[in-house]
Design a protein around this motif. Structure first.
Motif, PDB file in Angstrom:
ATOM      1  N   ARG A  97      42.321  31.759   3.831  1.00 36.38           N
ATOM      2  CA  ARG A  97      43.146  30.723   3.213  1.00 36.38           C
ATOM      3  C   ARG A  97      42.584  29.329   3.491  1.00 36.38           C
ATOM      4  O   ARG A  97      42.504  28.473   2.596  1.00 36.38           O
ATOM      5  CB  ARG A  97      44.584  30.825   3.716  1.00 36.38           C
ATOM      6  N   ILE A 104      49.537  24.346   7.301  1.00 36.72           N
ATOM      7  CA  ILE A 104      49.813  25.762   7.563  1.00 36.72           C
ATOM      8  C   ILE A 104      50.724  25.902   8.786  1.00 36.72           C
ATOM      9  O   ILE A 104      51.625  26.739   8.812  1.00 36.72           O
ATOM     10  CB  ILE A 104      48.491  26.552   7.730  1.00 36.72           C
ATOM     11  N   ILE A 133      44.448  34.195   7.381  1.00 36.33           N
ATOM     12  CA  ILE A 133      44.482  32.744   7.567  1.00 36.33           C
ATOM     13  C   ILE A 133      43.107  32.101   7.426  1.00 36.33           C
ATOM     14  O   ILE A 133      42.964  31.031   6.836  1.00 36.33           O
ATOM     15  CB  ILE A 133      45.154  32.374   8.912  1.00 36.33           C
ATOM     16  N   ARG A 179      45.084  22.848   8.292  1.00 36.28           N
ATOM     17  CA  ARG A 179      45.633  23.502   9.495  1.00 36.28           C
ATOM     18  C   ARG A 179      47.010  22.921   9.857  1.00 36.28           C
ATOM     19  O   ARG A 179      47.913  23.663  10.248  1.00 36.28           O
ATOM     20  CB  ARG A 179      44.663  23.364  10.670  1.00 36.28           C
ATOM     21  N   THR A 196      55.721  31.990   8.586  1.00 39.67           N
ATOM     22  CA  THR A 196      54.680  33.000   8.800  1.00 39.67           C
ATOM     23  C   THR A 196      54.691  34.029   7.661  1.00 39.67           C
ATOM     24  O   THR A 196      55.675  34.146   6.916  1.00 39.67           O
ATOM     25  CB  THR A 196      54.913  33.747  10.119  1.00 39.67           C
TER      26      THR A 196
END
Length: 199
Positions: A140, A158, A137, A155, A163
């Motif tokens: 990313r 995401i 993460i 954020r 998941t």
């Protein structure tokens, strides 16, 4: 015609995987781009303004995607409102493109799909292969910010996505993109050179 869906979180590297296939002549459909095109339709624009307010329009009179995103991804309920307006239109436009490619005689199409939920309730319900691209993460977020996104927006997006465990469960093929772009390309090439013998 085989439908190859590439899924993965924001900044995971879906585009890198897609490019490997397009460079070998496979046509591509980017569902984000289809979604952007749909935002320019007057009917969609009118419904979005009615739902989220006129301040989602930019100076050019078109939908400002960052302004829309700030409102539409503020909560799951707001995201559902966005999806109710846009997803049926996106599905229709996508189906038209797939039909046209099939008429042209292509043996496969690669579809980049960032808002994939699962195989049953999404455009990937008739996918022949679901390819998941995974990355840590933090990496990313770093990639998305480097490409021009605000970290807070990244954020939030995401947080709205499924998941990696969900992606692995849905996928037929999984690539870990935690190294260099060349390492990622090589993983995809090895798989593709084997898979395309079946076409």
């Amino acid at each position: 015609m085989k439908k190859l869906f590439v899924i993965g979180g924001m900044g995971a590297g879906k585009s890198t995987a897609r490019k490997v296939l397009t460079e070998d002549g496979v046509p591509a459909i980017d569902l984000d781009k289809v979604g952007h095109d749909v935002l320019r339709w007057d009917t969609v624009k009118d419904e979005l303004v009615e739902t989220f307010g006129a301040d989602i329009l930019g100076d050019d009179g078109q939908i400002s995607r960052p302004a829309l995103a700030a409102k539409a991804f503020a909560s799951p309920a707001e995201t559902r409102k966005l999806n109710r307006i846009t997803l049926p239109r996106i599905e229709g436009a996508f189906t038209d493109q797939v039909d046209e490619l099939e008429r042209q005689g292509h043996k496969a199409v690669v579809v980049e799909y960032s808002v994939f939920k699962n195989r049953q309730t999404s455009l990937a319900y008739d996918a022949d292969v679901v390819i998941a691209v995974l990355a840590p993460i933090d990496l990313r977020i770093q990639r998305a910010v480097a490409s021009g996104w605000e970290e807070g927006d990244v954020r939030r997006r995401i947080a709205q996505q499924i998941t990696d465990a969900d992606r692995i469960e849905a996928a037929d093929v999984v690539f870990n993109n935690d190294g260099t772009p060349d390492e990622m390309r090589n993983q995809v090439l090895v798989w593709w050179n084997d898979y395309k013998k079946t076409l």
